[in-house]
Design a protein around this motif. Structure first.
Motif, PDB file in Angstrom:
ATOM      1  N   LYS A 156     -45.454 -24.881 -31.648  1.00 43.98           N
ATOM      2  CA  LYS A 156     -46.853 -25.096 -31.229  1.00 43.98           C
ATOM      3  C   LYS A 156     -47.060 -24.690 -29.782  1.00 43.98           C
ATOM      4  CE  LYS A 156     -47.403 -28.893 -34.434  1.00 43.98           C
ATOM      5  NZ  LYS A 156     -46.663 -30.161 -34.333  1.00 43.98           N
ATOM      6  N   CYS A 200     -50.583 -18.581 -31.429  1.00 46.37           N
ATOM      7  CA  CYS A 200     -49.783 -19.724 -31.862  1.00 46.37           C
ATOM      8  C   CYS A 200     -50.591 -20.554 -32.862  1.00 46.37           C
ATOM      9  CB  CYS A 200     -49.404 -20.580 -30.654  1.00 46.37           C
ATOM     10  SG  CYS A 200     -48.267 -19.715 -29.541  1.00 46.37           S
ATOM     11  N   PRO A 201     -50.021 -21.360 -33.737  1.00 47.96           N
ATOM     12  CA  PRO A 201     -48.585 -21.646 -33.804  1.00 47.96           C
ATOM     13  C   PRO A 201     -47.782 -20.502 -34.437  1.00 47.96           C
ATOM     14  CG  PRO A 201     -49.755 -22.758 -35.564  1.00 47.96           C
ATOM     15  CD  PRO A 201     -50.800 -22.122 -34.708  1.00 47.96           C
ATOM     16  N   ILE A 202     -46.495 -20.474 -34.102  1.00 50.71           N
ATOM     17  CA  ILE A 202     -45.600 -19.472 -34.676  1.00 50.71           C
ATOM     18  C   ILE A 202     -44.832 -20.159 -35.803  1.00 50.71           C
ATOM     19  CG2 ILE A 202     -43.569 -18.036 -34.237  1.00 50.71           C
ATOM     20  CD1 ILE A 202     -44.710 -17.799 -31.303  1.00 50.71           C
ATOM     21  N   CYS A 236     -48.175 -18.883 -25.472  1.00 51.86           N
ATOM     22  CA  CYS A 236     -49.294 -19.153 -26.393  1.00 51.86           C
ATOM     23  C   CYS A 236     -50.633 -18.811 -25.758  1.00 51.86           C
ATOM     24  CB  CYS A 236     -49.271 -20.608 -26.866  1.00 51.86           C
ATOM     25  SG  CYS A 236     -47.964 -20.904 -28.066  1.00 51.86           S
TER      26      CYS A 236
END
Ligand SMILES: *[C@@H]1O[C@H](CO)[C@@H](O)[C@H](O)[C@H]1NC(C)=O
Ligand SMILES: *[C@@H]1O[C@H](CO)[C@@H](O)[C@H](O)[C@H]1NC(C)=O
Ligand SMILES: *[C@@H]1O[C@H](CO)[C@@H](O)[C@H](O)[C@H]1NC(C)=O
Length: 173
Positions: free
Chosen positions: A64, A119-121, A91
């Motif tokens: 996150k 993001c999130p990744i 991010c």
């Protein structure tokens, strides 16, 4: 930040036909229950085609938050801090808070990575077959750096903790 960028640029205007030489990469997971490396190596296919691959296995997705501290060291008598030491919130960057300085660092690896979204990744992070010839172009033509032997040290933090320590050794001749 902009000033550092200009100094960095001005320092570089010393040599035209400089050559980037990749020496070594060391990828260390600071928390193996969070992340492990599946690869961190230089491969020489032939004399002109060499590349870097870095693959991670991330056990606690999603990411996150992601930030990276990048510090440059130049070898004089041992490695000494040189030119910059900064932290980028990846991010925020990916969400388009870009400037020419952090864009340059992104361009070094971004086109060869699987992170080109905000993001999130939610997946492992991979940098696949980043060609040395491309890095050579970026550090000697796009933004020339002075000759020397360097170590680029970076610490990657995700979800609020330091997760990865990476050292990339290279020289510009
Ligand atoms: C080196 O390998 C690349 C990729 O396989 C190839 O495209 C290139 O022609 C090769 N160069 C030489 C000098 O053999
Ligand atoms: C560079 O910045 C990081 C993060 O602020 C800090 O921990 C580190 O000590 C700094 N390095 C030097 C050589 O000052
Ligand atoms: C990343 O994606 C954006 C939007 O889709 C695109 O404009 C940009 O060129 C991409 N960057 C890279 C390095 O692929």
């Amino acid at each position: 930040m902009r000033l550092v960028f200009l100094v960095f640029f001005a320092f570089g205007l010393t040599k035209i036909n400089a050559k980037f030489e990749f020496k070594n990469a060391k990828c260390t997971s600071l928390d193996k229950s969070f992340l492990e490396f599946d690869g961190c190596y230089l491969k020489s296919v032939n004399r002109t085609y060499k590349y870097i691959t870095v693959k991670t296995k991330i056990f606690k997705l999603p990411l996150k938050s992601l930030s990276v501290n990048i510090e440059l060291f130049k070898r004089l008598n041992g490695y000494k801090p040189f030119l910059f030491n900064f932290t980028v919130d990846a991010c925020r960057f990916l969400a388009n808070h870009r400037n020419s300085f952090n864009q340059y660092f992104y361009d070094l690896i971004g086109p060869y990575s699987n992170v080109n979204h905000s993001c999130p990744i939610n997946h492992d992070i991979i940098v696949d077959k980043l060609p040395i010839a491309y890095l050579n172009h970026m550090v000697t033509t796009v933004l020339p750096m002075p000759e020397g032997t360097y170590c680029m040290h970076s610490v990657w933090s995700a979800n609020g903790k330091e997760r990865v320590d990476m050292n990339i050794f290279f020289s510009i001749e």
